[in-house]
Design an enzyme around this catalytic site. Structure first.
Site, PDB file in Angstrom:
ATOM      1  N   ASP A  66     -46.389  40.971 -12.691  1.00  0.00           N
ATOM      2  CA  ASP A  66     -45.643  40.056 -13.572  1.00  0.00           C
ATOM      3  C   ASP A  66     -44.742  39.123 -12.754  1.00  0.00           C
ATOM      4  O   ASP A  66     -44.280  39.484 -11.675  1.00  0.00           O
ATOM      5  CB  ASP A  66     -44.801  40.890 -14.552  1.00  0.00           C
ATOM      6  CG  ASP A  66     -44.374  40.081 -15.762  1.00  0.00           C
ATOM      7  OD1 ASP A  66     -44.939  38.990 -15.991  1.00  0.00           O
ATOM      8  OD2 ASP A  66     -43.483  40.546 -16.498  1.00  0.00           O
ATOM      9  N   HIS A  91     -49.868  31.579 -10.491  1.00  0.00           N
ATOM     10  CA  HIS A  91     -51.067  32.424 -10.648  1.00  0.00           C
ATOM     11  C   HIS A  91     -51.926  32.365  -9.387  1.00  0.00           C
ATOM     12  O   HIS A  91     -52.493  33.365  -8.961  1.00  0.00           O
ATOM     13  CB  HIS A  91     -51.875  31.983 -11.864  1.00  0.00           C
ATOM     14  CG  HIS A  91     -51.146  32.156 -13.179  1.00  0.00           C
ATOM     15  ND1 HIS A  91     -50.470  33.314 -13.506  1.00  0.00           N
ATOM     16  CD2 HIS A  91     -50.988  31.325 -14.254  1.00  0.00           C
ATOM     17  CE1 HIS A  91     -49.930  33.186 -14.712  1.00  0.00           C
ATOM     18  NE2 HIS A  91     -50.222  31.989 -15.186  1.00  0.00           N
ATOM     19  N   LEU A 128     -62.080  52.720  -2.119  1.00  0.00           N
ATOM     20  CA  LEU A 128     -61.097  52.432  -3.162  1.00  0.00           C
ATOM     21  C   LEU A 128     -61.834  52.038  -4.440  1.00  0.00           C
ATOM     22  O   LEU A 128     -62.812  51.290  -4.400  1.00  0.00           O
ATOM     23  CB  LEU A 128     -60.195  51.266  -2.722  1.00  0.00           C
ATOM     24  CG  LEU A 128     -59.160  50.773  -3.731  1.00  0.00           C
ATOM     25  CD1 LEU A 128     -58.013  51.786  -3.842  1.00  0.00           C
ATOM     26  CD2 LEU A 128     -58.585  49.410  -3.324  1.00  0.00           C
TER      27      LEU A 128
HETATM   28  C1  IPE Z   1     -48.141  41.813 -18.997  1.00  0.00           C
HETATM   29  O1  IPE Z   1     -47.325  40.736 -18.656  1.00  0.00           O
HETATM   30  C2  IPE Z   1     -49.577  41.451 -18.798  1.00  0.00           C
HETATM   31  C3  IPE Z   1     -49.992  41.194 -17.419  1.00  0.00           C
HETATM   32  C4  IPE Z   1     -49.253  41.348 -16.352  1.00  0.00           C
HETATM   33  C5  IPE Z   1     -51.350  40.765 -17.261  1.00  0.00           C
HETATM   34  P1  IPE Z   1     -46.741  39.746 -19.758  1.00  0.00           P
HETATM   35  O2  IPE Z   1     -45.904  38.780 -19.011  1.00  0.00           O
HETATM   36  O3  IPE Z   1     -47.843  39.185 -20.578  1.00  0.00           O
HETATM   37  O4  IPE Z   1     -45.875  40.727 -20.658  1.00  0.00           O
HETATM   38  P2  IPE Z   1     -44.633  40.428 -21.602  1.00  0.00           P
HETATM   39  O5  IPE Z   1     -45.057  39.405 -22.604  1.00  0.00           O
HETATM   40  O6  IPE Z   1     -43.524  39.923 -20.748  1.00  0.00           O
HETATM   41  O7  IPE Z   1     -44.304  41.766 -22.210  1.00  0.00           O
HETATM   42  C1  IPE Z   2     -48.174  37.618 -14.798  1.00  0.00           C
HETATM   43  O1  IPE Z   2     -47.274  36.594 -14.661  1.00  0.00           O
HETATM   44  C2  IPE Z   2     -49.602  37.120 -14.911  1.00  0.00           C
HETATM   45  C3  IPE Z   2     -50.185  37.210 -16.259  1.00  0.00           C
HETATM   46  C4  IPE Z   2     -49.607  37.750 -17.303  1.00  0.00           C
HETATM   47  C5  IPE Z   2     -51.506  36.668 -16.419  1.00  0.00           C
HETATM   48  P1  IPE Z   2     -46.726  35.798 -15.922  1.00  0.00           P
HETATM   49  O2  IPE Z   2     -47.641  34.663 -16.194  1.00  0.00           O
HETATM   50  O3  IPE Z   2     -46.489  36.711 -17.064  1.00  0.00           O
HETATM   51  O4  IPE Z   2     -45.355  35.261 -15.355  1.00  0.00           O
HETATM   52  P2  IPE Z   2     -43.956  35.190 -16.118  1.00  0.00           P
HETATM   53  O5  IPE Z   2     -43.675  36.547 -16.688  1.00  0.00           O
HETATM   54  O6  IPE Z   2     -44.083  34.149 -17.186  1.00  0.00           O
HETATM   55  O7  IPE Z   2     -42.990  34.817 -15.057  1.00  0.00           O
HETATM   56 MG    MG Z   3     -44.896  37.804 -17.691  1.00  0.00          MG
END
Ligand code: IPE
Ligand code: IPE
Ligand code: MG
Length: 230
Positions: A16, A33, A127
């Site tokens: 995240d 990303h 792995l």
């Molecule tokens: C969880 O992250 C999903 C992934 C890391 C793929 P999100 O950023 O979508 O989760 P919330 O919305 O903060 O809970």
């Molecule tokens: C995690 O990073 C990747 C996915 C959920 C695909 P985020 O895109 O959720 O990044 P934040 O949480 O908005 O910073």
């Molecule tokens: Mg996120």
């Protein structure tokens, strides 16, 4: 106490913070990303040396469809690139790749790339890399329930996946966001403020070291460290 290199750990990571990492630098979310994919590479490379046998990475949740269509399609494109570019490296390094989650809502091209990657990397013994794509733990549990009627917990674990030993979430958020709810029943959880694009092999090693400092009791008495399941 278990040794640092004890084989067989299942580590699961909620990757995240890509968007915030990019925003903090005045970059579009997609840049976060993209750099996040590099962090995936470092993590996969470092995992076997840390005693990790199964690595489950949360790449796209069932709720991530709620993001703007442009971000969703960029993420699907990145996933496709990762799958095609990494397959050879996975074969060379003994990584068996598989996807968990729904496939019926993914673009056909991504499904094809998943199937190709799975087919070509089968038998990789170093792995087991599981990418959670269009994944919802609640959905997986409901699916398993319909198939495991009348069977015991062991059958459920077979349908859902191995127990998680260590669950890591980056970016400072402290929630599970519908990830591996059954499998994490006794997972040790490490929350780190590191944003995913900056997550390094060192951070993974620190989290594993923290895991080994914990006393897992599984409901038993302190110090017994008795595993509930194999
Ligand atoms: C969880 O992250 C999903 C992934 C890391 C793929 P999100 O950023 O979508 O989760 P919330 O919305 O903060 O809970
Ligand atoms: C995690 O990073 C990747 C996915 C959920 C695909 P985020 O895109 O959720 O990044 P934040 O949480 O908005 O910073
Ligand atoms: Mg996120």
């Amino acid at each position: 106490m278990e040794s640092q290199t004890a084989p067989g750990l299942h580590v699961a990571i909620i990757m995240d913070g890509n968007g915030r990492w990019a925003n903090q630098r005045g970059l579009p979310r997609l840049a976060g990303h993209r750099v996040g994919v590099e962090a995936v590479r470092h993590t996969v490379e470092a995992a076997p040396g840390l005693g990790i046998k199964v690595l489950t990475l949360y790449a796209f949740s069932a709720d991530n469809w709620r993001r703007p269509p442009r971000e969703v399609s960029a993420l699907m494109r990145l996933l496709g690139h990762y799958l095609t570019q990494e397959t050879d490296r996975c074969i060379a390094t003994g990584v068996q790749l598989e996807a968990i989650g729904r496939r019926d809502r993914l673009p056909a091209s991504v499904v094809r790339m998943i199937e190709d990657a799975e087919r070509h990397t089968i038998g990789g013994g170093k792995l087991r890399l599981r990418l959670a794509i269009d994944y919802s733990a609640r959905h997986a549990i409901v699916e398993a329930a319909s198939r495991a009627q009348g069977q015991g917990a062991e059958a459920w674990s077979k349908l859902l996946g191995p127990d998680v030993d260590l669950l890591i979430r980056t970016s400072g958020e402290q929630r599970l966001s519908d990830f591996l709810l059954w499998e994490s029943a006794y997972a040790e959880i490490v929350f780190t403020s590191r944003m995913w694009p900056e997550f390094s092999a060192r951070d993974l090693a620190d989290a594993v070291a923290e895991f080994h400092r914990r006393d897992r009791r599984f409901g038993a008495i302190a110090g017994s460290n008795s595993r509930r399941t194999a």
